[in-house]
Design a protein around this motif. Structure first.
Motif, PDB file in Angstrom:
ATOM      1  N   LEU A 158       1.004   4.137  -2.851  1.00  0.00           N
ATOM      2  CA  LEU A 158       0.824   5.554  -2.547  1.00  0.00           C
ATOM      3  C   LEU A 158       1.988   6.386  -3.062  1.00  0.00           C
ATOM      4  N   ARG A 159       3.204   5.865  -2.960  1.00  0.00           N
ATOM      5  CA  ARG A 159       4.365   6.597  -3.486  1.00  0.00           C
ATOM      6  C   ARG A 159       4.285   6.731  -5.005  1.00  0.00           C
ATOM      7  N   GLU A 180       0.826  -1.212   0.000  1.00  0.00           N
ATOM      8  CA  GLU A 180       0.000   0.000   0.000  1.00  0.00           C
ATOM      9  C   GLU A 180       0.857   1.256   0.000  1.00  0.00           C
ATOM     10  N   LEU A 214       1.645   9.290  -5.695  1.00  0.00           N
ATOM     11  CA  LEU A 214       2.092  10.649  -5.392  1.00  0.00           C
ATOM     12  C   LEU A 214       3.105  11.142  -6.417  1.00  0.00           C
TER      13      LEU A 214
END
Length: 201
Positions: free
Chosen positions: A153-154, A149, A157
């Motif tokens: 998310l990285r 997860e 982003l």
């Protein structure tokens, strides 16, 4: 009416006799809705858990210093009584054969009780190790899930427009607009006034 009923009853009886047969009438029927009667056993029954708890308690007592002190006191009193007491009151003379027999009997009972207590402890340790292993597997699975997860998310982003990037793009657009305006180019031409349509009347 009566003869017909008698004939029907005899037919039912003969059919039941032929279907059931001789073996079915002699065999007792077992009721599935009722519990079976307990069987009589020649040997006495005991609760293995209660016996195991008692053996653990005895083994735990045998492994303490209090047991050693009490056993030492009993042996000293035994020897002193059989040496110093009058000969009529002595129950175990000098070679102390009865004392040796009692100690051998105590050792022969203590060894299986200690082994039984160790087996029960091994079973508990095995269950605890199995639970720890399952807990470790769940923790590893949760850690891997959280790692995936965080990586997602990285990655997400990395594709999001940040404030610095938007600011630099706006600065570039402002510079480009200023350059076109200084050259005399019309950046945004004004819209021509629209005439009134005939159809709008």
């Amino acid at each position: 009416m009566a003869p017909e009923r008698d004939g029907r009853d005899t037919r039912v009886e003969t059919r039941e006799r032929t279907v059931s047969g001789a073996t079915a009438t002699t065999r007792p029927r077992t009721r599935l809705d009722q519990p079976l009667l307990p069987r009589r056993r020649l040997l006495p029954e005991w609760d293995p858990e209660a016996f195991g708890r008692l053996s653990e308690r005895i083994a735990r007592f045998l492994g303490t210093g209090r047991f050693i002190v009490w056993m030492t006191v009993v042996i000293i009193l035994w020897v002193l009584w059989n040496v110093a007491a009058p000969s009529d009151l002595r129950f175990d003379h000098y070679p102390f054969i009865f004392l040796t027999l009692m100690l051998s009997l105590q050792a022969s009972y203590a060894a299986p009780l200690i082994l039984l207590a160790q087996n029960r402890q091994d079973d508990r340790d095995r269950v605890n190790l199995e639970q720890d292993r399952k807990q470790n597997e769940r923790s590893i699975a949760d850690t891997e899930y959280l790692t995936r997860e965080i990586a997602a998310l990285r990655i997400g982003l990395g594709e999001v427009a940040t404030r610095d990037w938007i600011r630099s793009e706006l600065q570039d657009l402002v510079k480009e607009l200023d350059g076109h305006h200084q050259d005399g180019h019309v950046v945004f031409p004004a819209e021509a006034p629209r005439g009134r349509d005939v159809d709008d009347r």
